[in-house]
Design a protein around this motif. Structure first.
Motif, short mmCIF file in Angstrom:
data_model
loop_
_atom_site.label_atom_id
_atom_site.label_comp_id
_atom_site.label_asym_id
_atom_site.label_seq_id
_atom_site.Cartn_x
_atom_site.Cartn_y
_atom_site.Cartn_z
N ILE A 160 5.82 31.07 9.65
CA ILE A 160 6.90 31.37 8.71
C ILE A 160 7.69 30.10 8.37
CG2 ILE A 160 9.08 32.63 8.43
CD1 ILE A 160 7.88 34.83 10.19
N ASP A 161 7.86 29.24 9.37
CA ASP A 161 8.66 28.03 9.18
C ASP A 161 7.84 26.83 8.71
OD1 ASP A 161 10.96 29.37 10.13
OD2 ASP A 161 10.29 29.05 12.20
N ASN A 162 6.51 26.94 8.76
CA ASN A 162 5.67 25.80 8.39
C ASN A 162 4.41 26.31 7.70
OD1 ASN A 162 4.33 23.37 8.15
ND2 ASN A 162 3.68 23.32 10.30
N THR A 163 4.37 26.13 6.39
CA THR A 163 3.19 26.56 5.62
C THR A 163 2.25 25.40 5.34
OG1 THR A 163 4.32 26.22 3.49
CG2 THR A 163 4.55 28.39 4.54
N ASP A 164 2.44 24.29 6.04
CA ASP A 164 1.63 23.11 5.80
C ASP A 164 0.41 23.02 6.71
OD1 ASP A 164 3.23 22.13 3.74
OD2 ASP A 164 4.59 21.13 5.14
N GLY A 165 0.11 24.10 7.43
CA GLY A 165 -1.05 24.09 8.31
C GLY A 165 -2.34 24.33 7.54
N LYS A 223 3.91 37.67 2.53
CA LYS A 223 2.88 37.82 3.56
C LYS A 223 3.22 37.05 4.84
CE LYS A 223 0.76 40.35 0.57
NZ LYS A 223 1.58 40.15 -0.64
N TYR A 224 4.18 36.13 4.77
CA TYR A 224 4.60 35.43 5.98
C TYR A 224 5.67 36.22 6.73
CZ TYR A 224 2.06 31.09 5.09
OH TYR A 224 1.08 30.14 4.92
N THR A 225 6.63 36.79 6.01
CA THR A 225 7.77 37.44 6.65
C THR A 225 7.64 38.96 6.73
OG1 THR A 225 8.99 37.71 4.58
CG2 THR A 225 9.25 35.61 5.75
N LYS A 281 -0.86 32.08 1.32
CA LYS A 281 -1.67 30.86 1.37
C LYS A 281 -0.92 29.74 2.08
CE LYS A 281 -4.37 31.85 -2.75
NZ LYS A 281 -5.72 31.76 -2.21
N SER A 282 -1.69 28.80 2.61
CA SER A 282 -1.06 27.56 3.05
C SER A 282 -0.62 26.80 1.81
CB SER A 282 -2.05 26.72 3.87
OG SER A 282 -3.10 26.25 3.03
N SER A 283 0.31 25.88 1.99
CA SER A 283 0.82 25.13 0.84
C SER A 283 -0.28 24.35 0.14
CB SER A 283 1.93 24.17 1.30
OG SER A 283 3.05 24.90 1.76
N LYS A 284 -1.18 23.75 0.92
CA LYS A 284 -2.23 22.93 0.30
C LYS A 284 -3.26 23.81 -0.42
CE LYS A 284 -4.80 22.35 4.65
NZ LYS A 284 -5.29 21.34 5.63
N ASP A 285 -3.58 24.98 0.14
CA ASP A 285 -4.51 25.88 -0.55
C ASP A 285 -3.90 26.41 -1.84
OD1 ASP A 285 -6.51 25.57 1.29
OD2 ASP A 285 -6.19 27.48 2.32
N ALA A 286 -2.59 26.70 -1.80
CA ALA A 286 -1.91 27.21 -3.00
C ALA A 286 -1.90 26.17 -4.11
CB ALA A 286 -0.49 27.63 -2.65
N LEU A 287 -1.57 24.94 -3.78
CA LEU A 287 -1.53 23.89 -4.78
C LEU A 287 -2.92 23.61 -5.34
CD1 LEU A 287 0.37 21.95 -6.24
CD2 LEU A 287 -0.04 20.29 -4.41
N MET A 288 -3.92 23.65 -4.46
CA MET A 288 -5.30 23.43 -4.91
C MET A 288 -5.72 24.52 -5.89
SD MET A 288 -8.81 23.20 -2.67
CE MET A 288 -8.10 21.91 -1.64
N GLU A 289 -5.30 25.77 -5.63
CA GLU A 289 -5.67 26.85 -6.55
C GLU A 289 -5.02 26.67 -7.92
OE1 GLU A 289 -5.59 31.71 -7.06
OE2 GLU A 289 -5.27 30.85 -5.07
#
Length: 470
Positions: free
Chosen positions: A311-316, A24-26, A90-98
Motif C-alpha cells: 500500500i505504501d510502496n507501489t515501486d516493487g 486494489k491496494y487498500t 498495477k505496480s508503478s512501472k507496469d502502469a507507466l509501461m502500459e
C-alpha cells in the motif's frame, strides 16, 4: 471521489444503480460508476448508429484525431498511470509501461487509417469490365474490454475501429472502468465528433445481453475468458466477432538452449509481471531433464530477488491480483496442487489480495495449476526427455494462444513451427512476448480473429467488390 455514468453523444449521463470501483491496494472505494439498463444500452447504440450514418470522416481526419489523442495521453501519462495503479493494482512501472504502449498502439492505428485500401481484381474472361474492391467500415462496433490491461487492450480495439471509420460503443470491465472513462474524454478533446465513441458502464452479467441482442450492432470485439467468449459467439449470430480469450501458456527449454540465464530470467519475470494476470503469462515450463535441476535452482534464486508492492510502496515488481476473491482462488489451487503431490519451491503464501510469486515443481497435467489458466503469479516446472514428447505435452490443452521455445537446433525450430498448435510460436523467447504491431490471436478455445492495428483494421472493415461494365 469521482463518479462516472455513460458517455453518450459526447455527454455524460448519470443514470442507473451506483457500483463502487475498489482501490486494489487498500480495498477501499476509489470511484463510483452508474450501471446501464436496457433503455440506456439501446439509446447509446442508436446514437452510435445514427452518427455513423451521418458523419463520414476522411482517412486524414481519422489519422489526425487518433494522433491527437496519443499526444494528449503523452502529456498526461503519469496521471493516467496512477489511475491504473489504483483501480487495477498495477505496480508503478507496469502502469507507466502500459500507458506508453497504449500511446504507440494509437500512433500505429492512426497510420493504418491512411493505408486502408482494396485491390484490383482480374477478370480474364471479360475485357469490357473492370473489377476492384474497396474496404468499408462495419458500422457499430461493441468493444468489451478486460481488467488486466484496461488501457492498452482497450486502445487495441478503439484505435483500429475508429481508424476504419466505425462508430464504437465501449463496455469496460466493471472492475477497472475509470481509465476508459478518461479515454472517451480524451478522444472528444482530440476532435472526434460526438457519437462516434460512446461508453456504457456496468457489470457484464447485467448489461451483456442487452448489448448482444441489439440488431444495430455490426461487430463485437471481446477480450476475456473462454467461457464468456463462447457465450458471445453463441449470441452474436452471423455478425462479425473477434475474440481474444485465455491460455495456459507453455514454454519449452531444451537442453541445447543457447543462453540458460536469459531463459530463466524471461520465464520468471514474464510469469510474474502484472501479477501473472495476462493471457500469455508464462505458466507451464517444460525443461529437459539434463538441465532441469540447474534451471529450477536458478529460477528460485531469480524469484527471491522479486519484490512485492505494498500500500505504501507501489515501486516493487508485483502488485496485488484484481481482488481478494481471486487471490483466495489462486491460493486454493496452490493448496490443491500440494495435496496432489506438488512441491512449493518458492513463494506459495497469500496476504489479502497479494499472492507471493510462486514456483511449483513435481506437478503433472491433471492439476489445475497446469491444465487450466491460473491467471495469477504462479508458474510450474516439469521435466521431459525428448523434444517430440514435449511438443505433444505442450499441445495437450484446449487453448492455443502463444508458446515459447528455447532451442538452438534448427530442426527443433522448424518442427516447433510446424507442430505446435498455437496462434504464435515464439522462438528463444517466452510466450509472453508481444509487440503491439504484430498479429495477435489464438486457435482452439483461445479465440478467433487477430489484433494488432494493421490486422484489427481488416477485421473491423468489410471488403466490397465493385464491377464496372463499360
Amino acid at each position: 471521489m469521482e463518479t462516472f455514468g455513460h458517455f453518450i453523444n459526447g455527454q455524460w449521463l448519470l443514470a442507473g444503480e451506483l457500483v463502487p470501483v475498489i482501490n486494489k491496494y487498500t480495498n477501499e472505494n476509489y470511484a463510483m460508476i452508474h450501471e446501464a439498463d436496457k433503455q440506456t444500452v439501446t439509446q447509446v447504440i442508436d446514437v452510435a448508429k445514427q452518427t455513423f450514418e451521418k458523419i463520414e470522416l476522411t482517412a486524414t481526419e481519422r489519422y489526425e484525431i487518433i494522433y491527437n489523442a496519443a499526444q494528449i495521453i503523452g502529456q498526461r501519462k503519469k496521471e493516467l498511470a496512477n489511475i491504473l495503479v489504483s483501480e487495477a493494482g498495477k505496480s508503478s512501472k507496469d502502469a507507466l509501461m502500459e500507458i506508453e504502449r497504449g500511446i504507440q498502439t494509437l500512433i500505429a492505428s492512426a497510420e493504418e487509417a491512411k493505408k486502408l485500401a482494396g485491390h484490383g481484381v482480374a477478370l480474364p474472361n471479360d475485357s469490357e469490365k473492370i473489377a476492384f474492391t474497396v474496404r468499408v467500415p462495419v458500422g457499430v462496433i461493441v468493444a468489451i474490454t478486460p481488467f488486466n490491461f484496461p488501457f492498452n487492450l482497450t486502445i487495441h480495439k478503439i484505435g483500429p475501429a475508429i481508424a476504419a471509420g466505425n462508430a464504437v460503443v465501449l463496455k469496460p470491465a466493471e472492475l477497472t472502468p475509470i481509465i476508459a472513462c478518461k479515454l472517451v474524454e480524451i478522444f472528444k478533446e482530440a476532435g472526434l465528433p460526438d457519437g462516434l465513441f460512446n461508453l456504457v458502464n456496468g457489470r457484464g452479467s447485467v448489461i451483456g445481453d442487452h448489448l448482444l441482442e441489439n440488431p444495430n450492432v455490426g461487430m463485437y470485439t471481446f477480450t476475456g475468458s473462454p467461457k464468456v467468449g463462447q457465450y458471445i459467439k453463441s449470441k452474436s449470430g452471423i455478425r462479425k466477432v473477434t475474440l481474444e480469450l485465455g491460455n495456459n501458456s507453455p514454454n519449452i527449454v531444451h537442453e541445447d538452449v543457447a543462453d540458460m540465464e536469459k531463459a530463466v530470467n524471461l520465464c520468471v519475470t514474464r510469469g510474474f509481471s502484472n501479477a501473472g494476470q495476462a493471457c500469455i503469462s508464462v505458466q507451464r515450463i517444460y525443461v529437459h531433464e539434463n538441465i532441469y535441476e540447474q534451471f529450477v535452482e536458478m529460477a528460485v534464486q531469480q524469484i527471491q530477488k522479486l519484490q512485492l508492492c505494498s500500500i505504501d510502496n507501489t515501486d516493487g515488481d508485483i502488485g496485488p491480483v484484481i481482488s481478494e476473491r481471486e487471490a483466495i482462488r489462486i491460493e486454493s489451487w496452490i493448496e490443491e496442487a500440494k495435496s496432489q503431490g506438488a512441491k512449493v519451491a518458492a513463494g506459495g503464501k497469500r496476504a489479502g489480495s497479494f499472492v507471493e510469486p510462486t514456483l511449483l515443481i513435481d506437478v503433472d497435467h491433471s492439476m489445475k495449476v497446469v491444465c487450466e489458466e491460473i491467471f495469477g503469479p504462479v508458474i510450474t516446472i516439469q521435466k521431459y526427455s525428448s523434444f517430440h514428447e514435449v511438443i505433444e505435452r505442450a499441445n495437450d490443452t484446449t487453448m492455443g494462444l502463444q508458446v515459447g521455445v528455447f532451442t538452438s537446433n534448427i530442426r527443433n525450430i522448424l518442427y516447433s513451427m510446424k507442430k505446435l498448435q498455437f496462434g504464435g510460436v515464439i522462438i528463444n523467447n517466452v510466450s509472453t512476448y508481444r509487440e503491439d504491431l504484430m498479429p495477435y490471436g489464438g486457435v482452439k478455445n483461445s479465440g478467433v480473429g487477430k489484433e494488432g492495428p494493421a490486422y484489427a483494421i481488416q477485421e473491423m472493415s468489410e471488403e466490397k467488390l465493385v464491377v464496372l461494365d463499360y
